[in-house]
Design a protein around this motif. Structure first.
Motif, PDB file in Angstrom:
ATOM      1  N   LEU A  79     -36.658 -92.770 -11.512  1.00 60.37           N
ATOM      2  CA  LEU A  79     -37.237 -91.555 -12.100  1.00 60.37           C
ATOM      3  C   LEU A  79     -36.186 -90.712 -12.811  1.00 60.37           C
ATOM      4  N   THR A  80     -35.020 -90.561 -12.197  1.00 60.39           N
ATOM      5  CA  THR A  80     -33.972 -89.801 -12.882  1.00 60.39           C
ATOM      6  C   THR A  80     -33.518 -90.545 -14.137  1.00 60.39           C
ATOM      7  N   GLY A  81     -33.703 -91.853 -14.133  1.00 63.22           N
ATOM      8  CA  GLY A  81     -33.363 -92.649 -15.310  1.00 63.22           C
ATOM      9  C   GLY A  81     -34.304 -92.445 -16.482  1.00 63.22           C
ATOM     10  N   VAL A  82     -35.460 -91.828 -16.235  1.00 66.10           N
ATOM     11  CA  VAL A  82     -36.389 -91.554 -17.333  1.00 66.10           C
ATOM     12  C   VAL A  82     -35.714 -90.634 -18.358  1.00 66.10           C
ATOM     13  N   VAL A  83     -35.016 -89.623 -17.889  1.00 68.61           N
ATOM     14  CA  VAL A  83     -34.311 -88.706 -18.791  1.00 68.61           C
ATOM     15  C   VAL A  83     -33.261 -89.483 -19.580  1.00 68.61           C
ATOM     16  N   THR A  84     -32.469 -90.303 -18.883  1.00 71.34           N
ATOM     17  CA  THR A  84     -31.459 -91.121 -19.543  1.00 71.34           C
ATOM     18  C   THR A  84     -32.097 -92.026 -20.587  1.00 71.34           C
ATOM     19  N   THR A  85     -33.188 -92.636 -20.221  1.00 79.19           N
ATOM     20  CA  THR A  85     -33.867 -93.571 -21.115  1.00 79.19           C
ATOM     21  C   THR A  85     -34.402 -92.874 -22.359  1.00 79.19           C
ATOM     22  N   LEU A  86     -34.985 -91.710 -22.205  1.00 76.32           N
ATOM     23  CA  LEU A  86     -35.501 -90.979 -23.363  1.00 76.32           C
ATOM     24  C   LEU A  86     -34.371 -90.596 -24.324  1.00 76.32           C
ATOM     25  N   ILE A  87     -33.262 -90.143 -23.775  1.00 79.65           N
ATOM     26  CA  ILE A  87     -32.105 -89.806 -24.613  1.00 79.65           C
ATOM     27  C   ILE A  87     -31.593 -91.063 -25.304  1.00 79.65           C
ATOM     28  N   PHE A  88     -31.445 -92.137 -24.539  1.00 78.76           N
ATOM     29  CA  PHE A  88     -30.930 -93.408 -25.050  1.00 78.76           C
ATOM     30  C   PHE A  88     -31.846 -93.998 -26.116  1.00 78.76           C
ATOM     31  N   TRP A  89     -33.123 -94.154 -25.790  1.00 69.28           N
ATOM     32  CA  TRP A  89     -34.065 -94.743 -26.739  1.00 69.28           C
ATOM     33  C   TRP A  89     -34.200 -93.892 -27.995  1.00 69.28           C
ATOM     34  N   GLY A  90     -34.247 -92.591 -27.821  1.00 68.06           N
ATOM     35  CA  GLY A  90     -34.380 -91.706 -28.980  1.00 68.06           C
ATOM     36  C   GLY A  90     -33.204 -91.826 -29.927  1.00 68.06           C
ATOM     37  N   THR A  91     -32.005 -91.840 -29.374  1.00 72.19           N
ATOM     38  CA  THR A  91     -30.812 -91.948 -30.205  1.00 72.19           C
ATOM     39  C   THR A  91     -30.714 -93.323 -30.842  1.00 72.19           C
ATOM     40  N   GLU A  92     -30.936 -94.373 -30.056  1.00 73.81           N
ATOM     41  CA  GLU A  92     -30.875 -95.732 -30.583  1.00 73.81           C
ATOM     42  C   GLU A  92     -31.909 -95.934 -31.695  1.00 73.81           C
ATOM     43  N   THR A  93     -33.135 -95.473 -31.457  1.00 78.44           N
ATOM     44  CA  THR A  93     -34.192 -95.638 -32.453  1.00 78.44           C
ATOM     45  C   THR A  93     -33.889 -94.841 -33.721  1.00 78.44           C
ATOM     46  N   ALA A  94     -33.382 -93.640 -33.569  1.00 74.85           N
ATOM     47  CA  ALA A  94     -33.041 -92.831 -34.747  1.00 74.85           C
ATOM     48  C   ALA A  94     -31.991 -93.529 -35.603  1.00 74.85           C
ATOM     49  N   PHE A  95     -30.981 -94.103 -34.957  1.00 78.43           N
ATOM     50  CA  PHE A  95     -29.942 -94.820 -35.705  1.00 78.43           C
ATOM     51  C   PHE A  95     -30.514 -96.073 -36.361  1.00 78.43           C
ATOM     52  N   TRP A  96     -31.385 -96.787 -35.655  1.00 79.84           N
ATOM     53  CA  TRP A  96     -32.010 -97.999 -36.201  1.00 79.84           C
ATOM     54  C   TRP A  96     -32.870 -97.654 -37.419  1.00 79.84           C
ATOM     55  N   LEU A  97     -33.695 -96.624 -37.293  1.00 83.73           N
ATOM     56  CA  LEU A  97     -34.588 -96.246 -38.386  1.00 83.73           C
ATOM     57  C   LEU A  97     -33.829 -95.675 -39.586  1.00 83.73           C
ATOM     58  N   THR A  98     -32.716 -95.009 -39.309  1.00 81.11           N
ATOM     59  CA  THR A  98     -31.932 -94.415 -40.386  1.00 81.11           C
ATOM     60  C   THR A  98     -31.147 -95.461 -41.165  1.00 81.11           C
ATOM     61  N   TRP A  99     -30.452 -96.366 -40.465  1.00 79.49           N
ATOM     62  CA  TRP A  99     -29.579 -97.324 -41.138  1.00 79.49           C
ATOM     63  C   TRP A  99     -30.059 -98.770 -41.080  1.00 79.49           C
ATOM     64  N   ASN A 100     -30.980 -99.082 -40.173  1.00 82.98           N
ATOM     65  CA  ASN A 100     -31.584-100.412 -40.062  1.00 82.98           C
ATOM     66  C   ASN A 100     -30.562-101.545 -39.976  1.00 82.98           C
ATOM     67  N   THR A 101     -29.507-101.321 -39.200  1.00 84.38           N
ATOM     68  CA  THR A 101     -28.526-102.374 -38.937  1.00 84.38           C
ATOM     69  C   THR A 101     -28.282-102.447 -37.437  1.00 84.38           C
ATOM     70  N   ASN A 102     -27.875-103.614 -36.971  1.00 89.68           N
ATOM     71  CA  ASN A 102     -27.577-103.767 -35.543  1.00 89.68           C
ATOM     72  C   ASN A 102     -26.377-102.921 -35.141  1.00 89.68           C
ATOM     73  N   GLN A 103     -25.408-102.779 -36.030  1.00 90.33           N
ATOM     74  CA  GLN A 103     -24.226-101.968 -35.712  1.00 90.33           C
ATOM     75  C   GLN A 103     -24.618-100.503 -35.504  1.00 90.33           C
ATOM     76  N   ALA A 104     -25.465 -99.990 -36.388  1.00 85.59           N
ATOM     77  CA  ALA A 104     -25.926 -98.606 -36.236  1.00 85.59           C
ATOM     78  C   ALA A 104     -26.762 -98.452 -34.968  1.00 85.59           C
ATOM     79  N   ARG A 105     -27.634 -99.417 -34.707  1.00 82.55           N
ATOM     80  CA  ARG A 105     -28.461 -99.377 -33.499  1.00 82.55           C
ATOM     81  C   ARG A 105     -27.587 -99.323 -32.257  1.00 82.55           C
ATOM     82  N   GLU A 106     -26.558-100.169 -32.218  1.00 78.27           N
ATOM     83  CA  GLU A 106     -25.681-100.189 -31.048  1.00 78.27           C
ATOM     84  C   GLU A 106     -24.857 -98.912 -30.937  1.00 78.27           C
ATOM     85  N   LEU A 107     -24.420 -98.350 -32.059  1.00 80.55           N
ATOM     86  CA  LEU A 107     -23.710 -97.075 -32.011  1.00 80.55           C
ATOM     87  C   LEU A 107     -24.623 -95.987 -31.448  1.00 80.55           C
ATOM     88  N   GLY A 108     -25.866 -95.957 -31.913  1.00 78.89           N
ATOM     89  CA  GLY A 108     -26.836 -95.003 -31.373  1.00 78.89           C
ATOM     90  C   GLY A 108     -27.066 -95.207 -29.888  1.00 78.89           C
TER      91      GLY A 108
END
Length: 136
Positions: A79-108
């Motif tokens: 349950l405490t990981g839900v907060v971590t996951t939302l931060i993680f997924w949100g950042t990763e997805t934003a980087f993926w959608l912005t640059w659409n590269t695996n490197q950007a996705r992993e940086l996010g």
């Protein structure tokens, strides 16, 4: 205190690598939108299990055993990981959608997980393993 911080950071790196390697493996097979979603979910699960095992034993020095106690703690940890996951997924997805590269996705992912793990430690210290009172 410094040893605890270094250990926690090292375990976050290990869990992050497990997560990202899981994602890379799945994305090598399925590179479409469904593959991306499956990779994120599976990577998150493998990272969570890895981090829980390491944190329980080496960060919070928790020796509690038994199916009921362990289930309760893992449930709270998840349950405490839900907060971590939302931060993680949100950042990763934003980087993926912005640059659409695996490197950007992993940086996010790395940025999101770094922020998320700091938040998670504080939640876990307070709610999952409250007998271990160490400030970071």
């Amino acid at each position: 205190m410094l040893q605890l911080i270094v250990r926690y950071a090292l375990f976050a790196v290990v869990a992050t690598l497990v997560n990202l390697l899981t994602q890379r493996t799945l994305l090598a097979v399925w590179s479409d939108g469904w593959g991306f979603s499956l990779a994120m979910l599976t990577g998150t699960a493998t990272g969570l299990l890895t981090k829980y095992a390491l944190d329980k034993r080496w960060i919070f020095l928790d020796n509690a055993a038994g199916r009921g106690v362990e289930s309760r703690k893992f449930g709270l940890y998840t349950l405490t990981g839900v907060v971590t996951t939302l931060i993680f997924w949100g950042t990763e997805t934003a980087f993926w959608l912005t640059w659409n590269t695996n490197q950007a996705r992993e940086l996010g992912a790395v940025i999101g997980l770094t922020i998320g793990y700091w938040v998670k430690y504080n939640l876990d210290r307070r709610f999952v393993f409250p007998s271990r009172k160490v400030e970071v």
